[in-house]
Design a protein around this motif. Structure first.
Motif, PDB file in Angstrom:
ATOM      1  N   CYS A 114     -39.615 -57.181   1.590  1.00  0.00           N
ATOM      2  CA  CYS A 114     -40.036 -56.020   0.948  1.00  0.00           C
ATOM      3  C   CYS A 114     -39.489 -55.082   1.069  1.00  0.00           C
ATOM      4  O   CYS A 114     -37.932 -55.117   2.207  1.00  0.00           O
ATOM      5  CB  CYS A 114     -41.357 -55.155   2.402  1.00  0.00           C
ATOM      6  SG  CYS A 114     -41.014 -54.712   3.584  1.00  0.00           S
ATOM      7  N   SER A 115     -39.061 -53.375   1.158  1.00  0.00           N
ATOM      8  CA  SER A 115     -38.103 -52.555   0.851  1.00  0.00           C
ATOM      9  C   SER A 115     -38.260 -52.046   2.285  1.00  0.00           C
ATOM     10  O   SER A 115     -39.191 -52.880   3.177  1.00  0.00           O
ATOM     11  CB  SER A 115     -37.742 -51.861  -0.018  1.00  0.00           C
ATOM     12  OG  SER A 115     -36.899 -50.832   0.283  1.00  0.00           O
ATOM     13  N   TRP A 116     -37.224 -51.225   2.368  1.00  0.00           N
ATOM     14  CA  TRP A 116     -36.673 -51.029   4.421  1.00  0.00           C
ATOM     15  C   TRP A 116     -35.939 -49.168   4.033  1.00  0.00           C
ATOM     16  O   TRP A 116     -35.679 -48.610   2.868  1.00  0.00           O
ATOM     17  CB  TRP A 116     -36.329 -51.320   4.870  1.00  0.00           C
ATOM     18  CG  TRP A 116     -34.913 -52.110   4.108  1.00  0.00           C
ATOM     19  CD1 TRP A 116     -34.878 -53.001   3.147  1.00  0.00           C
ATOM     20  CD2 TRP A 116     -33.544 -51.554   4.385  1.00  0.00           C
ATOM     21  NE1 TRP A 116     -34.081 -52.758   3.440  1.00  0.00           N
ATOM     22  CE2 TRP A 116     -32.559 -51.994   3.556  1.00  0.00           C
ATOM     23  CE3 TRP A 116     -32.984 -50.062   5.580  1.00  0.00           C
ATOM     24  CZ2 TRP A 116     -31.335 -51.439   3.775  1.00  0.00           C
ATOM     25  CZ3 TRP A 116     -32.065 -49.720   5.210  1.00  0.00           C
ATOM     26  CH2 TRP A 116     -30.860 -50.601   4.383  1.00  0.00           C
ATOM     27  N   SER A 117     -36.786 -48.602   4.603  1.00  0.00           N
ATOM     28  CA  SER A 117     -36.231 -46.910   5.050  1.00  0.00           C
ATOM     29  C   SER A 117     -35.411 -47.140   6.253  1.00  0.00           C
ATOM     30  O   SER A 117     -35.550 -47.701   7.347  1.00  0.00           O
ATOM     31  CB  SER A 117     -37.550 -45.844   5.034  1.00  0.00           C
ATOM     32  OG  SER A 117     -38.682 -45.907   3.660  1.00  0.00           O
ATOM     33  N   ARG A 125     -36.062 -39.705   7.950  1.00  0.00           N
ATOM     34  CA  ARG A 125     -36.077 -41.512   7.335  1.00  0.00           C
ATOM     35  C   ARG A 125     -35.960 -41.139   6.178  1.00  0.00           C
ATOM     36  O   ARG A 125     -35.807 -40.139   5.183  1.00  0.00           O
ATOM     37  CB  ARG A 125     -37.895 -41.157   7.315  1.00  0.00           C
ATOM     38  CG  ARG A 125     -38.075 -42.812   6.350  1.00  0.00           C
ATOM     39  CD  ARG A 125     -39.587 -43.178   6.532  1.00  0.00           C
ATOM     40  NE  ARG A 125     -40.250 -43.948   5.535  1.00  0.00           N
ATOM     41  CZ  ARG A 125     -41.079 -44.348   5.701  1.00  0.00           C
ATOM     42  NH1 ARG A 125     -41.799 -44.601   7.142  1.00  0.00           N
ATOM     43  NH2 ARG A 125     -41.881 -45.818   5.202  1.00  0.00           N
ATOM     44  N   GLU A 127     -35.474 -42.778   2.328  1.00  0.00           N
ATOM     45  CA  GLU A 127     -35.636 -43.478   1.208  1.00  0.00           C
ATOM     46  C   GLU A 127     -34.726 -44.370   0.547  1.00  0.00           C
ATOM     47  O   GLU A 127     -33.119 -43.657   0.351  1.00  0.00           O
ATOM     48  CB  GLU A 127     -36.385 -42.968   0.148  1.00  0.00           C
ATOM     49  CG  GLU A 127     -37.378 -42.565   1.004  1.00  0.00           C
ATOM     50  CD  GLU A 127     -38.204 -43.670   1.250  1.00  0.00           C
ATOM     51  OE1 GLU A 127     -38.265 -45.221   1.540  1.00  0.00           O
ATOM     52  OE2 GLU A 127     -39.841 -43.608   2.308  1.00  0.00           O
ATOM     53  N   ASP A 131     -33.529 -49.822  -4.341  1.00  0.00           N
ATOM     54  CA  ASP A 131     -34.498 -50.573  -4.208  1.00  0.00           C
ATOM     55  C   ASP A 131     -35.508 -51.347  -5.615  1.00  0.00           C
ATOM     56  O   ASP A 131     -36.555 -51.925  -4.964  1.00  0.00           O
ATOM     57  CB  ASP A 131     -35.073 -50.622  -2.719  1.00  0.00           C
ATOM     58  CG  ASP A 131     -36.196 -49.349  -2.942  1.00  0.00           C
ATOM     59  OD1 ASP A 131     -35.662 -48.896  -4.336  1.00  0.00           O
ATOM     60  OD2 ASP A 131     -36.829 -48.758  -2.228  1.00  0.00           O
ATOM     61  N   GLY A 161     -37.438 -57.166   7.214  1.00  0.00           N
ATOM     62  CA  GLY A 161     -38.250 -56.627   6.331  1.00  0.00           C
ATOM     63  C   GLY A 161     -38.266 -58.395   5.283  1.00  0.00           C
ATOM     64  O   GLY A 161     -38.571 -57.969   3.731  1.00  0.00           O
ATOM     65  N   GLU A 201     -41.629 -51.313  -2.034  1.00  0.00           N
ATOM     66  CA  GLU A 201     -42.218 -50.579  -0.886  1.00  0.00           C
ATOM     67  C   GLU A 201     -41.916 -50.822   0.375  1.00  0.00           C
ATOM     68  O   GLU A 201     -41.157 -51.769   0.969  1.00  0.00           O
ATOM     69  CB  GLU A 201     -43.621 -50.999  -0.888  1.00  0.00           C
ATOM     70  CG  GLU A 201     -44.562 -50.170  -0.491  1.00  0.00           C
ATOM     71  CD  GLU A 201     -45.958 -50.683  -0.381  1.00  0.00           C
ATOM     72  OE1 GLU A 201     -46.705 -49.565   0.801  1.00  0.00           O
ATOM     73  OE2 GLU A 201     -46.586 -51.406  -0.645  1.00  0.00           O
ATOM     74  N   ALA A 202     -41.056 -49.481   0.953  1.00  0.00           N
ATOM     75  CA  ALA A 202     -40.759 -49.390   2.873  1.00  0.00           C
ATOM     76  C   ALA A 202     -41.837 -49.623   3.596  1.00  0.00           C
ATOM     77  O   ALA A 202     -42.489 -48.973   3.726  1.00  0.00           O
ATOM     78  CB  ALA A 202     -39.720 -47.953   2.404  1.00  0.00           C
TER      79      ALA A 202
END
Length: 321
Positions: A114-117, A125, A127, A131, A161, A201-202
């Protein structure tokens, strides 16, 4: 069952937030393995308190050995068919396990990403901008995934992740006592996966640590990155020559990254000379590689004139801001 592996070292400020985010998961067939790496603050006591209240949590206390060895210990202790890593100063969204497990099962993948923040200490936060949201959900073959990883086109080297089928971590040893340990093993893990899927998706919340090795001023420990990528390149050249071009691109990007951070001081001259020699050795091949990222090819082309031009351009860009 999923084994959630959490390395713990002097993170009393963040640990409860991390563990609470794990305990809030919508997918409930999991265990949590906390490895307290000789913490000198209250982290160990916090681990024990959570374990006393939640049967799904196990705690291993050990003398300080560093993150790489903690990862080795936790993988060996894991009982699940699937494994994920969560660093103890980070947190995860409630749907992370459910989402990545669903992605694994629906695509027949061995690794789901998955993506990350990025989250600052004050809770802001950010974004990601790289990604691959524009291309949506991806499923890659082994060859595509390894090339995407090495060319740095959407898969990072972080252990966290990601949700792994246990077999891809079998016989993988993180290099104890070194930093940038994830780089040394990421390609080995991906070479064991028949298929890899990625969701932009983060769901992972990474805490930005201004005191970490990647954020701090240059120190000789930064040269561990050079040692890691040298080892990766040598191993791929020997055993997996089909991936030599992406491995060379990864090598050059790491060389340039560290080269631009080293102060122009006499005590650091051996480091500068070593890296400059590596840049000169590989820049022409990378500049001519059509699959390398455009920015990488441009930097390589500039380095072909002389590596010092990279440092001059970097200083000019810094002054221009």
């Amino acid at each position: 069952m999923i084994s959630i592996l959490v390395p713990v070292y002097n993170v009393e400020r963040y640990l409860s937030r991390c563990l609470d985010s794990i305990l809030a998961q919508t997918y409930t067939d999991y265990e949590v393995v906390l490895v307290d790496d000789g913490s000198t603050d209250r982290s160990g006591a916090i681990c024990d308190a959570y374990a006393a209240e939640h049967p799904c949590i196990r705690v291993i206390h050990q003398e300080n050995a560093g993150l790489a060895q903690v990862r080795n210990v936790s993988v060996a202790a894991a009982r699940g068919e699937y494994i994920t890593f969560v660093d103890s100063d980070d947190a995860i969204e409630p749907r992370l396990l459910e989402t990545l497990m669903g992605d694994l099962q629906e695509t027949g993948s061995d690794i789901a990403i998955c993506s990350w923040s990025e989250v600052s200490d004050d809770g802001v936060r950010t974004e990601l901008t790289w990604d691959r949201k524009e291309v949506g959900f991806q499923v890659w073959t082994r060859e595509q995934a390894v090339k995407t990883l090495l060319y740095q086109k959407g898969i990072d080297n972080n252990s966290w992740g990601k949700l792994y089928a246990r077999h891809v971590l079998q016989d993988v040893i993180f290099p104890a006592g070194r930093v940038y340990e994830d780089i040394a093993v990421a390609y080995q893990i991906f070479l064991k996966a028949n298929r890899v899927c990625y969701r932009p998706e983060a769901l992972y919340l990474y805490t930005s640590n201004t005191g970490g090795i990647s954020q701090s001023a240059f120190s000789p420990r930064r040269m561990d990155l050079i040692d890691m990528v040298d080892g990766v390149y040598a191993d791929i050249a020997h055993r997996f020559p089909d991936y030599l071009s992406p491995a060379r691109s990864r090598l050059l990007r790491a060389y340039i990254h560290v080269y631009l951070q080293i102060p122009d001081r006499e005590e650091y001259r051996p480091y500068l000379d070593r890296i400059a020699a590596g840049i000169r050795m590989h820049c022409r091949a990378v500049a001519a590689d059509p699959e390398a990222k455009r920015g990488t090819r441009m930097a390589a082309a500039l380095a072909c004139v002389h590596p010092v031009l990279l440092r001059r351009l970097n200083r000019w860009k810094a002054h221009a801001k």
